[in-house]
Scaffold this active site. Structure first.
Site, short mmCIF file in Angstrom:
data_model
loop_
_atom_site.label_atom_id
_atom_site.label_comp_id
_atom_site.label_asym_id
_atom_site.label_seq_id
_atom_site.Cartn_x
_atom_site.Cartn_y
_atom_site.Cartn_z
N ASP A 118 0.86 -1.18 0.00
CA ASP A 118 0.00 0.00 0.00
C ASP A 118 0.89 1.23 0.00
O ASP A 118 1.99 1.21 0.56
CB ASP A 118 -0.91 0.01 1.24
CG ASP A 118 -2.02 -1.03 1.17
OD1 ASP A 118 -2.42 -1.39 0.06
OD2 ASP A 118 -2.46 -1.46 2.24
N ASP A 137 -7.22 -1.33 -4.13
CA ASP A 137 -8.14 -0.98 -3.05
C ASP A 137 -9.09 0.13 -3.49
O ASP A 137 -10.29 0.09 -3.20
CB ASP A 137 -7.37 -0.49 -1.81
CG ASP A 137 -6.47 -1.54 -1.21
OD1 ASP A 137 -6.73 -2.75 -1.40
OD2 ASP A 137 -5.49 -1.16 -0.53
#
Length: 166
Positions: A118, A137
């Site tokens: 991420d 995401d």
């Protein structure tokens, strides 16, 4: 199959963008080593290794947990792929393709690295409305919101009721 390829095409595009951006931030930008790069007053690139799923749920810090998450998310991805194959609405096909592509990107990370990379850090001062996330995401979140909005805001056509005479 008609236009079901639309959803699968979107999935491939999202998967490619997800993996490309992860490669850019971990490769050429060396985000893993520098930790954080200031981009805008409300957006940084911040390297994070996510061992869980959304919102830090089901945190998998062991090999068993990792592979259980891979199995769970793979089963969900298969279900979404089947749904795409049956879906007639093009907007839903696109949204489902976004979900599938995002899921596949995160599954691929978990298989390759043991965690999901991420890096997108949206913030307003010290207020962070989201955890650090990635393209997959974001695609999943946007798609789920679109599917929910469409489900709640569109009316299904009702067949005309027949009146029986006695």
């Amino acid at each position: 199959m008609k236009s079901r390829g639309l959803g699968f095409g979107v999935a491939l595009i999202v998967l490619a963008l997800d993996q490309l951006t992860k490669w850019i931030v971990t490769g050429p930008l060396h985000l893993r080593e520098v930790g954080q790069i200031y981009v805008l007053p409300f957006f940084n690139l911040t390297y994070t290794e996510n061992n869980g799923i959304s919102l830090g749920l089901l945190n998998a810090t062991t090999d068993m947990g990792r592979w259980m998450l891979v199995a769970l998310t793979s089963a969900i991805a298969i279900g979404v792929a089947v749904w795409i194959g049956r879906e007639r609405n093009r907007i839903d096909q696109v949204a489902l393709g976004m979900v599938l592509g995002g899921a596949l990107g995160n599954i691929l990370d978990r298989v390759r690295h043991g965690y999901v990379v991420d890096f997108a850090d949206l913030h307003f001062g010290t207020f962070r409305p989201f955890l650090v996330f990635n393209v997959g995401d974001a695609a999943i979140s946007i798609a789920v919101a679109a599917l929910l909005l469409r489900a709640f805001l569109t009316r299904k056509e009702r067949p005309e009721e027949t009146i029986e005479h006695a």
